[in-house]
Design an enzyme around this catalytic site. Structure first.
Site, PDB file in Angstrom:
ATOM      1  N   CYS A  71       0.800  -1.748   0.100  1.00 40.21           N
ATOM      2  CA  CYS A  71      -0.321  -0.117   0.073  1.00 40.21           C
ATOM      3  C   CYS A  71       1.281   1.463  -0.050  1.00 40.21           C
ATOM      4  CB  CYS A  71      -0.858  -0.138   1.643  1.00 40.21           C
ATOM      5  SG  CYS A  71      -1.900   1.593   1.278  1.00 40.21           S
ATOM      6  N   CYS A  74       0.064   3.551   2.709  1.00 45.76           N
ATOM      7  CA  CYS A  74       0.431   3.173   3.904  1.00 45.76           C
ATOM      8  C   CYS A  74       2.486   2.777   4.254  1.00 45.76           C
ATOM      9  CB  CYS A  74       0.541   2.172   4.541  1.00 45.76           C
ATOM     10  SG  CYS A  74      -1.376   0.827   3.918  1.00 45.76           S
TER      11      CYS A  74
END
Length: 147
Positions: A71, A74
């Site tokens: 991600c 993230c």
């Protein structure tokens, strides 16, 4: 003469495959972070359940940070979460990789549908939630709850 886009070179292709993404990140344990940081890497559904029970029973301030290695938001937010956890050593931050085997059984009941997601706990109860990599909201929420 139709021109197709050039193929993605192998080094970049590895970044976009979740199985190879773990090879790109350093594998250090967050539970022993320097500077007294309260960042704990949760490695299983059992550890997650134990951590959640401890936070609720002992009513200490905590954050559950749900993330994934593949991600990009993230990856952007992770160093900020680490830095913030160092600034608030009395708050324990639990970092949970949603792709760990068996962890999906605990994510459904919590309503985790996207990453990054952060759940903030105060006095054993969820006090706030952030979905997405919003650094300003993270800083504001931590200051409001944990200063």
């Amino acid at each position: 003469s139709s021109s197709s886009p050039p193929p993605i070179p192998p080094p970049l292709r590895r970044i976009f495959t979740s199985s190879a993404a773990s090879l790109l990140l350093p594998s250090r344990s967050f539970s022993a972070a320097p500077g007294g940081s309260g960042l704990v890497l949760v490695k299983s559904a059992e550890e997650f359940k134990d951590s959640m029970k401890k936070v609720q029973d002992e009513k200490f301030p905590a954050i559950f940070y749900f993330t994934a290695v593949w991600c990009p938001p993230c990856k952007y937010l992770s160093p900020v979460v680490e830095k913030m956890s160092g600034m608030y050593p009395h708050v324990t931050t639990y970092k949970v990789d949603i792709d760990q085997e068996g962890i999906d059984s605990v994510l459904g009941p919590l309503g985790i549908s996207s990453v990054p997601t952060l759940h903030f706990f105060q006095n054993g109860q969820k006090a706030s939630e952030i979905i997405g990599a919003d650094v300003r909201q993270l800083e504001t929420t931590m200051e409001k709850l944990y200063k």
